[in-house]
Write an enzyme that holds these catalytic residues in place. Structure first.
Site, PDB file in Angstrom:
ATOM      1  N   GLU A  49      76.032  12.141  33.453  1.00  0.00           N
ATOM      2  CA  GLU A  49      75.805  13.844  33.138  1.00  0.00           C
ATOM      3  C   GLU A  49      76.705  14.638  33.722  1.00  0.00           C
ATOM      4  O   GLU A  49      76.272  13.890  35.295  1.00  0.00           O
ATOM      5  CB  GLU A  49      75.003  14.016  32.485  1.00  0.00           C
ATOM      6  CG  GLU A  49      75.348  15.435  32.436  1.00  0.00           C
ATOM      7  CD  GLU A  49      74.314  16.577  31.289  1.00  0.00           C
ATOM      8  OE1 GLU A  49      73.466  15.786  31.365  1.00  0.00           O
ATOM      9  OE2 GLU A  49      74.551  17.243  31.228  1.00  0.00           O
ATOM     10  N   GLU A 374      72.253  15.859  21.737  1.00  0.00           N
ATOM     11  CA  GLU A 374      70.930  16.285  21.151  1.00  0.00           C
ATOM     12  C   GLU A 374      70.932  17.384  20.133  1.00  0.00           C
ATOM     13  O   GLU A 374      70.295  17.537  20.247  1.00  0.00           O
ATOM     14  CB  GLU A 374      69.985  16.769  22.594  1.00  0.00           C
ATOM     15  CG  GLU A 374      68.727  16.355  22.749  1.00  0.00           C
ATOM     16  CD  GLU A 374      67.920  16.476  24.138  1.00  0.00           C
ATOM     17  OE1 GLU A 374      68.441  17.955  24.488  1.00  0.00           O
ATOM     18  OE2 GLU A 374      67.855  15.489  25.029  1.00  0.00           O
TER      19      GLU A 374
HETATM   20  O1  AHR Z   1      69.328  15.420  31.316  1.00  0.00           O
HETATM   21  C1  AHR Z   1      69.546  16.233  30.946  1.00  0.00           C
HETATM   22  C2  AHR Z   1      69.230  16.556  29.879  1.00  0.00           C
HETATM   23  O2  AHR Z   1      68.339  16.404  28.827  1.00  0.00           O
HETATM   24  C3  AHR Z   1      70.429  16.154  29.131  1.00  0.00           C
HETATM   25  O3  AHR Z   1      71.705  16.648  29.288  1.00  0.00           O
HETATM   26  C4  AHR Z   1      70.140  16.499  27.828  1.00  0.00           C
HETATM   27  O4  AHR Z   1      70.997  15.696  26.685  1.00  0.00           O
HETATM   28  C5  AHR Z   1      68.589  16.720  27.137  1.00  0.00           C
HETATM   29  O5  AHR Z   1      68.544  17.619  27.029  1.00  0.00           O
END
Ligand code: AHR
Length: 651
Positions: A49, A374
């Site tokens: 990410e 999520e």
């Molecule tokens: O990994 C960091 C964050 O944690 C991600 O962006 C999210 O999916 C989760 O809440």
């Protein structure tokens, strides 16, 4: 105690420790003659990410921040230099080089001292002495015959490399220079300006190391990709994470804006810019220089299955939770269909042609697709179903990944698992994406989490996890061993847990928002954490099938799993001793006639609080030895605070 011959599930259950008499060491029997479930070859992967300067300022090797002057403060990251006081630097957007990124700067110079701008880079510009750096900019001379002056400078102003470019174009055109700094400097600056009388417009000012991953021009930081390649990941999940969702829908990740010429990819605020009040990062934006094409290419380079996650019509529920009405969801679903065509379609198709035009006529072999990140609640279920109905019909070859929220134990989680399992089989996802960010103690208990999981229906994708230890949360050996403990449980239950990835992946030491992270970087260096080494040891010792275990008397905080590697004819035991004393274990290799030679033993150990730092990057690192084991039944001692991988060549 003599282990009985029992089914795989019973063997897994037998793993729950049983009491022993004082004199006997704990025992582990590895049933090499009765292989259990097949292990997904793509079991251990990575989660990427753009958080913590993971992409811009990190993996994407561009050294110039705000290269197109598109941040809301157009000169953020830039400082004007006008030593004679007679020059002018102004931001404009009329008659731009590129309408999608319309701003540029106009520079007027009226003397020999250059007038221009200095870019501060992403917390400085990292330069390796003696290496080549490719400078480029778009430029349009409006009057006079100015000279373009380019300098790489140390923080004290010393010029490390420079050039002068003449005969500049009168219409927007690209000019380039190669700069070779004399010495290494982690915090350099880039100056670009005009000398002599004249006026010119500048846009898309760029500086890349020549030494990128695979020497691709405009590519990725080679040392960071190497750290990924060394993990041998089975899949690459991208682009996140909450970044998929956006804090509102306008801020969501839209893959179509991230392909094609980089100059045409519109800059957008990174959601992590403003997410945490205690870690505000006002200069965090997404250039999308690392976009979906590059993610697919990276997956291919790594030999990892691409796993894109798409927005499902929901913004982040920790932020606005904005919802797309179901009746207006079609464009989002169309994005999914188009993405499949972009990845896999023939070059004669609309999106396959776009892929080919970018340099990859061959398909990217997309087989996995995440619907939402999520998300939770009934609105998610409705939106997942809208996607699933279309995708099942049009692309049965694509395996879907669905969400169950941010918590591995709460009612949101139970609700979505229940509802997902109750769906008609064709609409069920192949995988459900569980997330767990929890203290080490939770991870120890998670070592048995999947022993009694419902084995029907979708499989588990442990899509984001990390043990959160201490304050500030630290990548130490304690957290790594806790993760390893849970991972033995994933591995023993490889029929249920089919994929797993630690999160987040990267963090810049001067620009992070979230911790802990698997890999820390500065502008020139990479630190592999103890957690990284745990991931790597599982990934590189993955095997093709579970070797069931029977355990008797294993003490608290000792965990194990075993697999077989038919290619090397080896049985591989992974044993975590997270306790503070050495633990002797009697190992019995059932169904093995003899060992063919010494075992390869890889040990990760140290003190629980130990970390790897830029000064001591290898404080916690695996050590490999060869060990002659005494036959197929022997007692071996396992060091305190350790993960041991024992590769035993068997007959
Ligand atoms: O990994 C960091 C964050 O944690 C991600 O962006 C999210 O999916 C989760 O809440």
């Amino acid at each position: 105690m003599t282990p009985k011959t029992v089914s795989t599930l019973a063997l897994v259950l037998a793993f729950l420790a049983a009491p022993l008499t004082a004199a006997e060491p704990p025992a582990l029997t590895l049933h090499a003659d009765r292989p259990g479930p097949a292990i997904n070859p793509q079991m251990w992967g990575v989660f990427f990410e753009d958080i913590n300067f993971g992409a811009d300022g990190g993996l994407y090797a561009e050294r110039v921040k705000n290269r197109g002057f598109e941040f809301p403060e157009p000169l953020m990251g830039w400082a004007i230099e006008n030593p004679a006081g007679t020059g002018i630097v102004e931001v404009r957007n009329d008659d731009p080089f590129n309408a999608k990124n319309a701003r540029y700067v106009r520079v007027r110079s009226s003397g020999s001292a250059a007038t221009g701008l200095v870019n501060e880079g992403f917390r400085g510009i990292g330069l390796h002495g003696g290496e080549r750096y490719d400078f480029s900019t778009r430029i349009r001379v409006r009057s006079g015959e100015p000279v373009l002056r380019v300098e790489l400078r140390a923080p004290d102003g010393r010029v490390l490399a420079d050039d002068r470019l003449r005969r500049l174009p009168g219409q927007w055109g690209k000019v380039t220079a190669t700069l070779r700094p004399a010495s290494t400097e982690p915090q350099a600056r880039l100056f670009v300006g005009l000398e002599g009388e004249g006026e010119a417009d500048l846009d898309f000012v760029s500086l890349f190391p020549r030494q990128t991953w695979k020497q691709r021009s405009g590519g990725l930081r080679a040392d960071m990709v190497q750290a990924l390649a060394d993990l041998r990941p089975g899949f690459l999940r991208f682009p996140g994470g909450c970044i998929v969702e956006g804090f509102d829908l306008g801020n969501r990740y839209q893959w179509k804006s991230t392909i094609g010429p980089v100059e045409e990819r519109p800059t957008m605020i990174n959601r992590w810019n403003i997410e945490f009040k205690h870690r505000l990062t006002p200069d965090y934006f997404q250039s999308f220089g690392l976009g979906f094409y590059e993610y697919f290419l990276l997956s291919e380079d790594l030999g990892a299955a691409p796993l894109p996650i798409l927005n499902c019509g929901m913004a982040c529920q920790f932020n606005t939770g904005q919802l797309v009405p179901l009746a207006e969801l079609d464009p989002y679903i169309q994005d999914a269909l188009d993405l499949i065509e972009f990845a896999n379609g023939p070059v004669t198709s609309k999106w396959g042609a776009r892929r080919a035009a970018m340099g990859h006529p061959q398909p990217f072999h997309l087989r996995l697709l995440g619907i939402g990140n999520e998300q939770w609640g009934p609105p998610y279920l409705e939106r997942y179903l809208a996607f699933a109905r279309v995708l099942r019909e049009r692309h049965p070859e694509i395996q879907l990944v669905s969400a169950v929220g941010p918590d591995p134990d709460d009612e949101r989680f139970r609700f979505l698992w229940r509802e997902t399992r109750a769906l008609p089989a064709p609409l069920q996802p192949a995988f459900v994406d569980e997330h767990f960010y929890r203290p080490p103690a939770w991870f120890y208990s998670a070592a048995n989490r999947y022993d009694r999981y419902d084995r029907r229906g979708p499989k588990v994708f442990a899509g984001e996890y990390a043990a959160h230890d201490g304050q500030p949360r630290t990548n130490n050996l304690r957290s790594a061993l806790a993760e390893a403990a849970a991972m033995t449980g994933f591995e023993r239950n490889a029929d249920v847990v089919r994929m797993a990835s630690y999160a987040p992946l990267f963090a810049h030491v001067d620009a992070w928002q979230w911790r802990p992270n698997l890999i820390w970087v500065d502008n020139l260096r990479v630190v592999r954490t103890p957690n990284y080494h745990v991931q790597q040891l599982f990934s590189r010792n993955r095997g093709d099938a579970v070797v069931p275990l029977t355990a008797t008397g294993l003490p608290d905080r000792v965990f194990a799993s075993a697999v077989r590697d038919p290619a090397r004819n080896e049985v591989i035991l992974k044993l975590v001793n997270a306790s503070d004393r050495p633990v002797p274990v009697r190992l019995n290799l059932a169904g093995v006639r003899a060992l063919r030679g010494p075992a390869t033993v890889v040990t990760l150990s140290g003190q629980p609080g130990d970390e790897n730092t830029f000064d001591q990057p290898d404080r916690i690192a695996p050590r490999t030895t060869r060990e002659r084991l005494a036959g197929t039944g022997f007692v071996r001692e396992f060091a305190p605070h350790s993960l041991t991988v024992l590769r035993m060549p068997v007959r």
